[in-house]
Scaffold this motif. Structure first.
Motif, PDB file in Angstrom:
ATOM      1  N   TYR A  97     -53.342 -10.264  -4.172  1.00 36.88           N
ATOM      2  CA  TYR A  97     -52.282 -11.268  -4.141  1.00 36.88           C
ATOM      3  C   TYR A  97     -52.000 -11.747  -2.730  1.00 36.88           C
ATOM      4  CZ  TYR A  97     -51.144  -9.485  -8.795  1.00 36.88           C
ATOM      5  OH  TYR A  97     -51.196  -9.107 -10.098  1.00 36.88           O
TER       6      TYR A  97
ATOM      7  N   SER B  31     -56.282 -18.533  -8.545  1.00 37.00           N
ATOM      8  CA  SER B  31     -55.814 -18.568  -7.159  1.00 37.00           C
ATOM      9  C   SER B  31     -56.554 -19.622  -6.355  1.00 37.00           C
ATOM     10  CB  SER B  31     -56.030 -17.206  -6.492  1.00 37.00           C
ATOM     11  OG  SER B  31     -55.045 -16.292  -6.877  1.00 37.00           O
ATOM     12  N   ARG B  55     -47.976 -18.130  -3.275  1.00 35.11           N
ATOM     13  CA  ARG B  55     -48.090 -16.674  -3.259  1.00 35.11           C
ATOM     14  C   ARG B  55     -48.012 -16.096  -1.850  1.00 35.11           C
ATOM     15  NH1 ARG B  55     -49.013 -14.304  -8.279  1.00 35.11           N
ATOM     16  NH2 ARG B  55     -48.178 -12.210  -8.035  1.00 35.11           N
TER      17      ARG B  55
END
Lengths: 112, 113
Positions: A97, B31, B55
């Motif tokens: 992430y 992503s 993010r």
């Protein structure tokens, strides 16, 4: 802040010799360390990566080692060939992430 | 070919102008990352989106902004352009969670005159 250092900035080797590029990282929480190769005018491409639960990984002529205690990791290329000439970037990340912090790059020249 | 597409390939514009760079990730990748690579420089992380949400943020200037749309393509907006913004801008995508590998697009070369 987070930082990745890379040495040397340039490296010339004779064809057939080995090349070693070293990186250090500052964030001890980093646990993923990829290496990218970027040929002139092209996109970076992943060539090998290692995670913190592994000390060494090898793929044919390319190997990467990781020392988490010292926060060092290295790329080893054996039996270098002219087509290995490129800029190599090391990088570090904490999780999938998180952002990936790249080193400044090493320009490798393999002399025929 | 990584499967990541970027348009345009080249862009030449004047100082003070605004441009939009577009990125389409690989099919199924959630992503998207944006990087700036100036001449003889490394890859500077700008911003990351995951499934439409921001993010992570790097050293992105306030003049720059980005977004990821419901179809997962992303746009990087650069405004009040300066000569120093001339660079190669890469987009990269990666698959679902717990997967780290990033696939880079071919880049957009921006020249500010």
């Amino acid at each position: 802040g987070e930082n990745v250092e890379q040495h040397p900035s340039t490296l010339s080797v004779q064809e057939g010799d080995s090349a070693v590029i070293k990186c250090t990282y500052s964030d001890s929480a980093s646990n993923y360390f990829p290496w990218y190769k970027q040929e002139l005018g092209k996109r970076p491409q992943l060539i090998i990566d290692i995670r913190s639960n592994v000390g060494e990984k090898k793929d044919q002529r390319i190997a990467v080692t990781l020392n988490k205690t010292a926060k060092h990791f290295s790329l080893h290329i054996t039996e270098t060939q002219p087509e290995d000439s490129a800029v190599y970037f090391c990088a570090a990340s904490k999780t999938s992430y998180d952002k990936v912090i790249f080193g400044p790059g090493t320009s490798l020249s393999v002399i025929p | 070919d990584s499967g990541v597409t970027q348009t345009p390939k080249h862009l030449i514009t004047a100082t003070g102008q605004r441009v939009t760079l577009r990125c389409s990730p690989r099919s199924g990748d959630l992503s998207v990352y944006w990087y700036q690579q100036s001449l003889d420089q490394g890859l500077q992380f700008l911003i990351q989106y995951y499934n439409g949400e921001e993010r992570a943020k790097g050293n992105i200037l306030e003049r720059f902004s980005a977004q990821q749309f419901p179809d997962l393509h992303s746009e990087l907006n650069l405004s009040s352009l300066e000569l120093g913004d001339s660079a190669l801008y890469f987009c990269a995508s990666s698959p679902r969670t717990n997967t780290y590998e990033q696939y880079f697009g071919p880049g957009t070369r921006l020249t500010v005159t």
